[in-house]
Design an enzyme around this catalytic site. Structure first.
Site, PDB file in Angstrom:
ATOM      1  N   LYS A  21      -4.053   3.862  10.305  1.00  0.00           N
ATOM      2  CA  LYS A  21      -3.502   3.271   9.077  1.00  0.00           C
ATOM      3  C   LYS A  21      -4.587   3.399   8.012  1.00  0.00           C
ATOM      4  O   LYS A  21      -5.349   2.469   7.744  1.00  0.00           O
ATOM      5  CB  LYS A  21      -3.113   1.817   9.344  1.00  0.00           C
ATOM      6  N   ARG A  32      -5.525  -3.147  15.935  1.00  0.00           N
ATOM      7  CA  ARG A  32      -5.112  -1.879  15.330  1.00  0.00           C
ATOM      8  C   ARG A  32      -6.101  -1.448  14.245  1.00  0.00           C
ATOM      9  O   ARG A  32      -6.439  -0.279  14.117  1.00  0.00           O
ATOM     10  CB  ARG A  32      -3.688  -2.003  14.765  1.00  0.00           C
TER      11      ARG A  32
HETATM   12  N1  PMP Z   1       4.934   3.083   9.562  1.00  0.00           N
HETATM   13  C1  PMP Z   1       4.139   3.061   8.484  1.00  0.00           C
HETATM   14  C2  PMP Z   1       3.730   4.341   7.858  1.00  0.00           C
HETATM   15  C3  PMP Z   1       3.691   1.831   7.951  1.00  0.00           C
HETATM   16  O1  PMP Z   1       2.891   1.813   6.878  1.00  0.00           O
HETATM   17  C4  PMP Z   1       4.095   0.636   8.572  1.00  0.00           C
HETATM   18  C5  PMP Z   1       3.607  -0.683   8.060  1.00  0.00           C
HETATM   19  N2  PMP Z   1       4.058  -0.970   6.773  1.00  0.00           N
HETATM   20  C6  PMP Z   1       4.966   0.705   9.684  1.00  0.00           C
HETATM   21  C7  PMP Z   1       5.345   1.948  10.156  1.00  0.00           C
HETATM   22  C8  PMP Z   1       5.461  -0.529  10.375  1.00  0.00           C
HETATM   23  O2  PMP Z   1       4.416  -1.119  11.109  1.00  0.00           O
HETATM   24  P1  PMP Z   1       4.293  -2.690  11.273  1.00  0.00           P
HETATM   25  O3  PMP Z   1       5.539  -3.148  11.966  1.00  0.00           O
HETATM   26  O4  PMP Z   1       3.071  -2.893  12.084  1.00  0.00           O
HETATM   27  O5  PMP Z   1       4.203  -3.267   9.901  1.00  0.00           O
END
Ligand code: PMP
Length: 288
Positions: free
Chosen positions: A151, A52
């Site tokens: 991200k 990712r």
């Molecule tokens: N949406 C956002 C905006 C995030 O920053 C995150 C991670 N903190 C998630 C969803 C959840 O993703 P993950 O399960 O990969 O942590």
């Protein structure tokens, strides 16, 4: 205890882990990051997080200054050097030192930072009682502005929604996209349950493709529960039987109230509890 930070190819003492005020990561939020968990000294889903990270970097024309295998080894070394058993890793790549102008292509080398530390979790009580949320008025970034699948180090969109939540004395806010469909929470993905079926918005609705979201979908399907990825409206959230969020830090957390509407009987529901338990076992490497 002072931490050892990975900075540009080596571990340095926390006090020496410094970056320039001309770094475009600071000047413009120009960079990408990942948040990763460590469970029982094992880095959780590291390959998927690295994948990712490279995707986010590619989308913003940023070069990760290491190969994937070097990066995996750097993360593992940082975890080991800090003796982290159950913790949280922040991995970031900044554009590097540039001028006060926007041009990212004249920035010197991109910089890679890895921090491995103990995690700040929501208190256990919040998992038992469930969390209250509000609907944010701040609209999730348009996919043609900053794609929510990236991200990026620019989290202002999420921070503005988080401020709305905190102003209303709740920890999280639900964000909607420019069409009015549910996108995600400020740092978590959204799930609801209605009439025994689990629903979660697709990434196209304006969410990050959550690692936890993907695992929870698989775990639910293993239990022969039906999971449907589809656009959800605020109405769907108001009338659902169960509501929960997923994320690296929060894992699976039940939502019991949104905008003053009580969800179900006001306690985390059975599907939420089952998936929280299954996720915990999966993350700790136990057989289900
Ligand atoms: N949406 C956002 C905006 C995030 O920053 C995150 C991670 N903190 C998630 C969803 C959840 O993703 P993950 O399960 O990969 O942590």
């Amino acid at each position: 205890m002072a931490l050892k930070i990975w900075l540009d190819g080596k571990l340095v003492d926390e006090k020496d882990a410094k970056i320039s005020v001309f770094d475009h990561g600071l000047l413009y939020g120009d960079g990408v990051f990942e948040g990763i968990r460590v469970y029982n000294s094992r880095v959780f889903e590291l390959d998927a997080h690295i994948r990712r990270l490279y995707g986010s970097a590619k989308a913003i024309r940023l070069e990760v200054p290491m190969s994937r295998s070097e990066l995996i080894s750097a993360v593992e070394k940082t975890v080991e050097a800090n003796g982290v058993i159950d913790g949280y890793i922040r991995l970031l790549v900044t554009r590097g030192v540039g001028t006060l102008g926007l041009n990212p292509f004249i920035c010197e080398d991109s910089r890679l930072i890895i921090i491995a530390d103990n995690i700040q979790l929501y208190p256990e009580e919040l998992y038992e009682k469930g969390m209250k949320v509000i609907s944010a008025t701040t609209v999730r970034n348009h996919p043609l502005a900053i794609p929510p699948q990236v991200k990026s180090l620019n989290y202002l969109n999420n921070i503005l929604a988080k401020i709305e939540a905190l102003d209303n004395d709740v920890p999280e806010a639900i964000m909607y996209n420019h069409e009015g469909y549910v996108a995600e929470a400020t740092g978590d993905n959204v799930f609801i349950v209605r009439d025994g079926v689990i629903y979660t918005p697709p990434a196209e609705a304006g969410s990050l493709e959550g690692m936890t979201q993907g695992i929870v979908i698989e775990l639910a399907r293993e239990e022969n529960l039906e999971v449907v990825e589809k656009n959800l409206t605020r109405f769907d959230l108001y009338v659902c039987d169960e509501f929960f969020l997923t994320g690296t830090a929060a894992e699976v957390i039940g939502i019991v109230e949104i905008d003053g509407r009580v969800i179900g009987d006001g306690k985390p529901g059975p599907v939420t509890k089952l998936l929280r338990k299954k996720f915990f076992k999966y993350a700790h490497g136990k057989k289900l």
